[in-house]
Design an enzyme around this catalytic site. Structure first.
Site, PDB file in Angstrom:
ATOM      1  N   HIS A  32      69.280  96.345 -12.248  1.00 29.34           N
ATOM      2  CA  HIS A  32      68.535  97.492 -12.783  1.00 29.34           C
ATOM      3  C   HIS A  32      69.553  98.436 -13.431  1.00 29.34           C
ATOM      4  O   HIS A  32      70.719  98.465 -13.018  1.00 29.34           O
ATOM      5  CB  HIS A  32      67.861  98.176 -11.581  1.00 29.34           C
ATOM      6  CG  HIS A  32      66.929  99.291 -11.916  1.00 29.34           C
ATOM      7  ND1 HIS A  32      67.364 100.556 -12.218  1.00 29.34           N
ATOM      8  CD2 HIS A  32      65.569  99.346 -11.959  1.00 29.34           C
ATOM      9  CE1 HIS A  32      66.312 101.339 -12.426  1.00 29.34           C
ATOM     10  NE2 HIS A  32      65.215 100.629 -12.286  1.00 29.34           N
ATOM     11  N   ASP A  43      71.865  96.804  -3.555  1.00 31.62           N
ATOM     12  CA  ASP A  43      70.808  97.689  -4.034  1.00 31.62           C
ATOM     13  C   ASP A  43      69.500  97.195  -3.424  1.00 31.62           C
ATOM     14  O   ASP A  43      68.940  96.182  -3.837  1.00 31.62           O
ATOM     15  CB  ASP A  43      70.790  97.620  -5.566  1.00 31.62           C
ATOM     16  CG  ASP A  43      69.567  98.296  -6.169  1.00 31.62           C
ATOM     17  OD1 ASP A  43      68.658  98.692  -5.411  1.00 31.62           O
ATOM     18  OD2 ASP A  43      69.509  98.409  -7.404  1.00 31.62           O
ATOM     19  N   LYS A  46      59.192 103.388  -2.898  1.00 28.40           N
ATOM     20  CA  LYS A  46      58.754 102.007  -3.150  1.00 28.40           C
ATOM     21  C   LYS A  46      58.301 101.352  -1.847  1.00 28.40           C
ATOM     22  O   LYS A  46      57.973 100.172  -1.818  1.00 28.40           O
ATOM     23  CB  LYS A  46      59.892 101.204  -3.772  1.00 28.40           C
ATOM     24  CG  LYS A  46      60.283 101.687  -5.171  1.00 28.40           C
ATOM     25  CD  LYS A  46      61.415 100.873  -5.724  1.00 28.40           C
ATOM     26  CE  LYS A  46      62.078 101.518  -6.918  1.00 28.40           C
ATOM     27  NZ  LYS A  46      61.253 101.514  -8.125  1.00 28.40           N
TER      28      LYS A  46
HETATM   29  N1  PLP Z   1      67.327  99.409  -8.237  1.00 29.02           N
HETATM   30  C1  PLP Z   1      66.231  98.655  -8.356  1.00 29.02           C
HETATM   31  C2  PLP Z   1      66.324  97.180  -8.108  1.00 29.02           C
HETATM   32  C3  PLP Z   1      65.017  99.252  -8.675  1.00 29.02           C
HETATM   33  O1  PLP Z   1      63.918  98.504  -8.784  1.00 29.02           O
HETATM   34  C4  PLP Z   1      64.975 100.650  -8.888  1.00 29.02           C
HETATM   35  C5  PLP Z   1      63.717 101.292  -9.301  1.00 29.02           C
HETATM   36  O2  PLP Z   1      62.867 100.692  -9.911  1.00 29.02           O
HETATM   37  C6  PLP Z   1      66.137 101.385  -8.732  1.00 29.02           C
HETATM   38  C7  PLP Z   1      67.301 100.729  -8.408  1.00 29.02           C
HETATM   39  C8  PLP Z   1      66.146 102.860  -8.883  1.00 29.02           C
HETATM   40  O3  PLP Z   1      65.380 103.440  -7.876  1.00 29.02           O
HETATM   41  P1  PLP Z   1      65.027 105.002  -7.918  1.00 29.02           P
HETATM   42  O4  PLP Z   1      64.414 105.240  -9.264  1.00 29.02           O
HETATM   43  O5  PLP Z   1      64.064 105.183  -6.796  1.00 29.02           O
HETATM   44  O6  PLP Z   1      66.291 105.738  -7.726  1.00 29.02           O
END
Ligand code: PLP
Length: 387
Positions: free
Chosen positions: A109, A183, A209
């Site tokens: 991501h 992550d 989430k």
């Molecule tokens: N990493 C992954 C795999 C994600 O799916 C997300 C959000 O979609 C994030 C990081 C970032 O999360 P946040 O926006 O809650 O900080």
């Protein structure tokens, strides 16, 4: 299953299949936050009045619950705004200055790419195979070429649902003196996590989430690593002593929590974790929805799937030949079906696949096979209209 626990679904006929972006919240989470705001709203870790003490106790209780949920010690949990902030904290407080190279996978991501770039770290990338799986042998070659690096890999790909073999990845990284961040943004709601068993150095996550509120998440870090990390931000609550000449800081984790924290959200997060813990057959439900969705999608003319991998959780990504993913998203939304289209903040893997984006269905505990049937029907209708 469990839909009645979620007030969001009370007065509408919506089918919500965008849970990888954020999940809906059960009433008990909203009640716990509301109770804080209506009966003991007060700041934490300051002063000695009764309400402040109660708020501090509830906030620290949330930390305890989270630690227990992840198999960590309480002082190994730092609250952040979410996964993004946890990774940025780590990049600036630990990785920058201690490591030259960060090893990522192609599935990451943007939250697990940009913090390293913004801190001028050199990035090496592990390629994935045609089914989007990491090849462990190729990974070991890369790590061996870059010992003493920092490895940062997603537990579950948000774009394609691939579950990475993180225990093996961590073991190999440690063999070459690397430290590892996982992550966990997509994992918390889907299966149990034991950071001690994984022997992971850092694990980042977001509450929203996993049936919890937005604005809260955190970072697990082994305490011996936390002890040597500098604060990420300066402000109230994280100090031991302040003067104009110098300041000293509290021990971890408090050193990393400057300013007023997301108190109601931490309290809500604790209840969300309790909610997850009491769900029976979580993974079975997850797998049965995914299998059912995949089998149903296969009946659609022009379906393009991007992986045949078996180790998948939570999401399924696809396209329909000759039709733009966003057009499908708009027509499904008009039929009360909310799912995500686009690059899912994972542009590098989209570029590798030669596409701009996909249509992604992502599931939670309240989704049903009947909803998938309705979604497929709506999809067929949209395809007919767009062809
Ligand atoms: N990493 C992954 C795999 C994600 O799916 C997300 C959000 O979609 C994030 C990081 C970032 O999360 P946040 O926006 O809650 O900080």
């Amino acid at each position: 299953m469990n839909k009645n626990d979620f007030p969001f679904f009370k007065d509408n006929e919506l089918i919500y299949l965008d849970n990888a972006a954020t999940s809906q919240k059960p009433q008990i989470v909203l009640d716990a936050m509301n109770e804080y705001y209506t009966s003991y709203c007060s700041n934490t870790h300051r002063g000695s009045h009764e309400l402040g003490n109660k708020a501090t106790e509830a906030y620290e209780d949330a930390r305890k619950s989270l630690a227990k949920f992840l198999g960590a010690q309480t002082n190994e949990i730092i609250f952040t705004r979410g996964t993004t902030e946890a990774i940025n904290l780590l990049a600036s407080s630990y990785v920058k200055g201690n490591f030259e190279t960060v090893i990522l996978s192609e599935l990451e991501h943007h939250s697990n790419i940009l913090p390293w770039q913004l801190n001028d770290l050199h990035i090496e990338v592990i390629e994935v195979d045609k089914d989007l799986n990491i090849d462990l042998e190729a990974y070991e070659v890369l790590v061996k070429e870059h010992p003493h690096s920092f490895v940062s890999i997603t537990h579950i790909s948000n774009a394609f649902g691939i579950i990475n073999p993180i225990k093996e990845l961590i073991k190999i990284a440690h063999k070459y003196e690397c430290k590892v961040l996982i992550d966990g943004a997509q994992a918390l709601a889907h299966f149990p996590i034991d950071v001690k068993d994984l022997d992971v150095d850092f694990y980042a996550f977001s509450a929203h989430k996993a049936y919890g509120p937005t604005g809260i998440g955190g970072l697990f870090a082994k305490y011996e690593l936390l002890e040597n990390m500098n604060p990420y931000q300066g402000g109230g609550s994280m100090i031991d002593e302040v003067s104009f000449e110098y300041s000293t800081f509290l021990d971890p984790p408090f050193r990393f929590e400057a300013g007023t924290q997301a108190i109601a959200e931490a309290i809500g997060f604790k209840v969300a974790l309790e909610y997850i813990k009491q769900i029976k057959g979580l993974q079975k439900h997850d797998k049965s929805l995914l299998d059912y969705a995949k089998a149903s999608l296969r009946k659609l003319d022009g379906l393009i799937l991007y992986t045949q991998a078996k180790n998948v959780s939570g999401s399924i990504s696809f396209n329909i030949e000759g039709i733009h993913h966003d057009d499908i998203g708009i027509l499904l939304s008009k039929q009360n079906i909310m799912l995500r289209t686009g690059h899912h903040c994972a542009m590098p893997i989209m570029k590798k696949l030669g596409i701009k984006g996909t249509i992604r269905m992502s599931f939670a505990i309240y989704n049903t096979k009947e909803e998938i049937d309705r979604c497929i029907k709506a999809l067929s209708r949209a395809i007919r209209m767009l062809r």
